[in-house]
Motif scaffolding. Sequence first.
Motif, PDB file in Angstrom:
ATOM      1  N   ALA A  14     -11.634  -2.796   5.743  1.00  0.00           N
ATOM      2  CA  ALA A  14     -12.141  -1.505   5.275  1.00  0.00           C
ATOM      3  C   ALA A  14     -13.562  -1.297   5.783  1.00  0.00           C
ATOM      4  O   ALA A  14     -14.369  -2.221   5.802  1.00  0.00           O
ATOM      5  CB  ALA A  14     -12.109  -1.459   3.752  1.00  0.00           C
TER       6      ALA A  14
ATOM      7  N   PRO B  20      -8.280   1.360   2.943  1.00  0.00           N
ATOM      8  CA  PRO B  20      -6.934   0.786   2.780  1.00  0.00           C
ATOM      9  C   PRO B  20      -5.838   1.851   2.733  1.00  0.00           C
ATOM     10  O   PRO B  20      -4.728   1.612   3.215  1.00  0.00           O
ATOM     11  CB  PRO B  20      -7.049   0.025   1.462  1.00  0.00           C
TER      12      PRO B  20
ATOM     13  N   THR C 207      -3.731   2.910   5.818  1.00  0.00           N
ATOM     14  CA  THR C 207      -2.670   2.037   6.321  1.00  0.00           C
ATOM     15  C   THR C 207      -1.365   2.803   6.489  1.00  0.00           C
ATOM     16  O   THR C 207      -0.996   3.611   5.640  1.00  0.00           O
ATOM     17  CB  THR C 207      -2.458   0.861   5.352  1.00  0.00           C
TER      18      THR C 207
ATOM     19  N   THR D  58      -3.208  -1.281   9.862  1.00  0.00           N
ATOM     20  CA  THR D  58      -3.350  -1.912   8.555  1.00  0.00           C
ATOM     21  C   THR D  58      -4.836  -2.084   8.251  1.00  0.00           C
ATOM     22  O   THR D  58      -5.563  -2.674   9.040  1.00  0.00           O
ATOM     23  CB  THR D  58      -2.662  -3.280   8.522  1.00  0.00           C
TER      24      THR D  58
ATOM     25  N   THR E  22      -7.385  -3.622   5.508  1.00  0.00           N
ATOM     26  CA  THR E  22      -7.455  -4.542   4.375  1.00  0.00           C
ATOM     27  C   THR E  22      -8.763  -4.353   3.617  1.00  0.00           C
ATOM     28  O   THR E  22      -9.795  -4.018   4.191  1.00  0.00           O
ATOM     29  CB  THR E  22      -7.335  -5.986   4.861  1.00  0.00           C
ATOM     30  N   SER E  23      -8.679  -4.593   2.319  1.00  0.00           N
ATOM     31  CA  SER E  23      -9.881  -4.411   1.483  1.00  0.00           C
ATOM     32  C   SER E  23     -10.671  -5.694   1.374  1.00  0.00           C
ATOM     33  O   SER E  23     -10.229  -6.756   1.808  1.00  0.00           O
ATOM     34  CB  SER E  23      -9.471  -3.932   0.095  1.00  0.00           C
TER      35      SER E  23
END
Length: 122
Positions: free
Chosen positions: A14, A90, A93, A119, A121-122
């Motif tokens: 992120a 996120p 995604t 994708t 991701t956090s």
Amino acid sequence: QVQLVESGGGSVQAGGSLRLSCAASGPIFDTNAMAWYRQAPGKEHVLVAAISSITAGSTPYYAPFVRRRFTISRDNDKNLLFLQMNSLKPEDTGMYYCASVPRSATQTSEYQGQGIQVTVTS
């Protein structure tokens, strides 16, 4: 038949950035508005960004949820469409598809790529 092939997807944290590319096998930008769509798991296929045809002035449009973060552009000489994605979240995604914009509400895209996964991701 012109083919569209997306590239540049992947996984990013992120806040990061990705640049998607869409290569068209022939010159379709003159008369086709082009767009990037996204489909997240279990969600609808949504328009992310679009750009009008060359003959219509190449005007961009952005969905509210990506405005000021994403930029759509083209290299008309190389038949390439891009989506620069910054400040990724996120919720960005999903599978991203490059496609021509349908000419009416009752039609589907004349050209569409296979899609590429993004994708965040956090």
